[in-house]
Write a protein that holds these residues in place. Structure first.
Motif, PDB file in Angstrom:
ATOM      1  N   GLY A 154       0.822  -1.210   0.000  1.00 49.64           N
ATOM      2  CA  GLY A 154       0.000   0.000   0.000  1.00 49.64           C
ATOM      3  C   GLY A 154       0.851   1.253   0.000  1.00 49.64           C
ATOM      4  O   GLY A 154       0.537   2.229  -0.690  1.00 49.64           O
ATOM      5  N   SER A 155       1.943   1.242   0.747  1.00 49.53           N
ATOM      6  CA  SER A 155       2.800   2.432   0.787  1.00 49.53           C
ATOM      7  C   SER A 155       3.515   2.626  -0.545  1.00 49.53           C
ATOM      8  O   SER A 155       3.722   3.758  -0.976  1.00 49.53           O
ATOM      9  CB  SER A 155       3.801   2.343   1.934  1.00 49.53           C
ATOM     10  OG  SER A 155       4.773   1.355   1.687  1.00 49.53           O
ATOM     11  N   ILE A 156       3.884   1.535  -1.202  1.00 43.79           N
ATOM     12  CA  ILE A 156       4.543   1.653  -2.508  1.00 43.79           C
ATOM     13  C   ILE A 156       3.567   2.231  -3.519  1.00 43.79           C
ATOM     14  O   ILE A 156       3.922   3.094  -4.324  1.00 43.79           O
ATOM     15  CB  ILE A 156       5.100   0.284  -2.965  1.00 43.79           C
ATOM     16  CG1 ILE A 156       6.282  -0.092  -2.069  1.00 43.79           C
ATOM     17  CG2 ILE A 156       5.525   0.329  -4.427  1.00 43.79           C
ATOM     18  CD1 ILE A 156       6.817  -1.481  -2.288  1.00 43.79           C
ATOM     19  N   THR A 157       2.324   1.803  -3.469  1.00 43.15           N
ATOM     20  CA  THR A 157       1.305   2.354  -4.358  1.00 43.15           C
ATOM     21  C   THR A 157       1.171   3.854  -4.128  1.00 43.15           C
ATOM     22  O   THR A 157       1.093   4.633  -5.082  1.00 43.15           O
ATOM     23  CB  THR A 157      -0.052   1.652  -4.116  1.00 43.15           C
ATOM     24  OG1 THR A 157       0.125   0.249  -4.325  1.00 43.15           O
ATOM     25  CG2 THR A 157      -1.112   2.167  -5.045  1.00 43.15           C
TER      26      THR A 157
ATOM     27  N   ARG B  51       1.837   7.036  -6.772  1.00 39.71           N
ATOM     28  CA  ARG B  51       0.816   8.048  -7.040  1.00 39.71           C
ATOM     29  C   ARG B  51       1.373   9.461  -6.886  1.00 39.71           C
ATOM     30  O   ARG B  51       0.873  10.391  -7.504  1.00 39.71           O
ATOM     31  CB  ARG B  51      -0.363   7.870  -6.090  1.00 39.71           C
ATOM     32  CG  ARG B  51      -1.205   6.676  -6.423  1.00 39.71           C
ATOM     33  CD  ARG B  51      -2.411   6.609  -5.512  1.00 39.71           C
ATOM     34  NE  ARG B  51      -3.114   5.355  -5.735  1.00 39.71           N
ATOM     35  CZ  ARG B  51      -3.648   4.618  -4.782  1.00 39.71           C
ATOM     36  NH1 ARG B  51      -3.612   5.025  -3.536  1.00 39.71           N
ATOM     37  NH2 ARG B  51      -4.255   3.491  -5.063  1.00 39.71           N
ATOM     38  N   LYS B  52       2.388   9.623  -6.049  1.00 39.90           N
ATOM     39  CA  LYS B  52       2.939  10.949  -5.768  1.00 39.90           C
ATOM     40  C   LYS B  52       4.227  11.250  -6.543  1.00 39.90           C
ATOM     41  O   LYS B  52       4.866  12.265  -6.295  1.00 39.90           O
ATOM     42  CB  LYS B  52       3.224  11.068  -4.262  1.00 39.90           C
ATOM     43  CG  LYS B  52       1.969  10.960  -3.426  1.00 39.90           C
ATOM     44  CD  LYS B  52       2.303  10.916  -1.950  1.00 39.90           C
ATOM     45  CE  LYS B  52       1.036  10.673  -1.142  1.00 39.90           C
ATOM     46  NZ  LYS B  52       1.309  10.459   0.271  1.00 39.90           N
ATOM     47  N   LEU B  53       4.606  10.379  -7.456  1.00 40.13           N
ATOM     48  CA  LEU B  53       5.838  10.589  -8.213  1.00 40.13           C
ATOM     49  C   LEU B  53       5.740  11.819  -9.106  1.00 40.13           C
ATOM     50  O   LEU B  53       4.654  12.153  -9.592  1.00 40.13           O
ATOM     51  CB  LEU B  53       6.135   9.371  -9.093  1.00 40.13           C
ATOM     52  CG  LEU B  53       6.743   8.164  -8.414  1.00 40.13           C
ATOM     53  CD1 LEU B  53       6.898   7.032  -9.406  1.00 40.13           C
ATOM     54  CD2 LEU B  53       8.078   8.488  -7.787  1.00 40.13           C
ATOM     55  N   PRO B  54       6.871  12.478  -9.354  1.00 32.05           N
ATOM     56  CA  PRO B  54       6.879  13.590 -10.314  1.00 32.05           C
ATOM     57  C   PRO B  54       6.674  13.054 -11.727  1.00 32.05           C
ATOM     58  O   PRO B  54       6.636  11.840 -11.931  1.00 32.05           O
ATOM     59  CB  PRO B  54       8.275  14.186 -10.130  1.00 32.05           C
ATOM     60  CG  PRO B  54       9.090  13.112  -9.521  1.00 32.05           C
ATOM     61  CD  PRO B  54       8.152  12.245  -8.746  1.00 32.05           C
TER      62      PRO B  54
END
Length: 168
Positions: free
Chosen positions: A133-136, A140-143
């Motif tokens: 879940g944290s990797i997902t 989602r927040k990647l530039p």
């Protein structure tokens, strides 16, 4: 004529009454027996030692506090150097953050359950769900992607200072 007992140096001795709990008296009696003195002599020796050594004790205590402070400072320096080495070995700040997130999830779950992911299947499954879940969330927040083109320029590392011209 006032006849007071005298100590070995010839100084007069004066009686002092003291009330102590039974357990303290028992400890004092045991210490007196071990040292070959009477209870009164043991009390006198201990009282004299506590009063005579107060400055010496304070000096030792202050030195001990200074030593602890120095060791604490050294320890902090070593911890900072260790943290820097750990971050570097993980590939820098960005990759260290990616490594740290799963380990924090695992640690919190192991602390909460009191079981290791190596020994307990349910704890391992819960940790897997939390880590995935944290990797997902990270993705989602990647530039923007590295290959994203903006006005004919390709940005490296999602907007870092390095720019490459498109070669089309």
């Amino acid at each position: 004529m006032n006849r007071r007992p005298k100590d070995k140096t010839g100084a007069q001795r004066f009686p002092i009454q003291a009330r102590v709990p039974a357990d303290l008296r028992d400890k004092l009696a045991a210490a007196a027996e071990a040292s070959g003195r009477s209870i009164a002599q043991e009390m006198e020796a201990r009282l004299a030692k506590s009063l005579d050594g107060s400055e010496e004790l304070m000096t030792k205590l202050l030195k001990y506090v200074d030593d602890l402070d120095r060791l604490f400072s050294k320890n902090v320096d070593l911890m900072e150097k260790s943290a820097e080495a750990l971050i570097e070995s993980c590939g820098g700040d960005e990759l260290f953050t990616l490594w740290r997130m799963p380990s924090e999830h695992i640690q919190r779950i192991e602390e909460r359950t009191g079981k290791s992911i190596r020994e307990d299947v349910e704890t391992r499954r819960e940790a897997e769900r939390a880590v995935l879940g944290s990797i997902t969330d990270v993705f989602r927040k990647l530039p923007p992607p590295l290959s994203q083109t903006t006005r004919g320029e390709r940005l490296l590392f999602g907007g870092a200072a390095h720019l490459l011209k498109d070669q089309e």
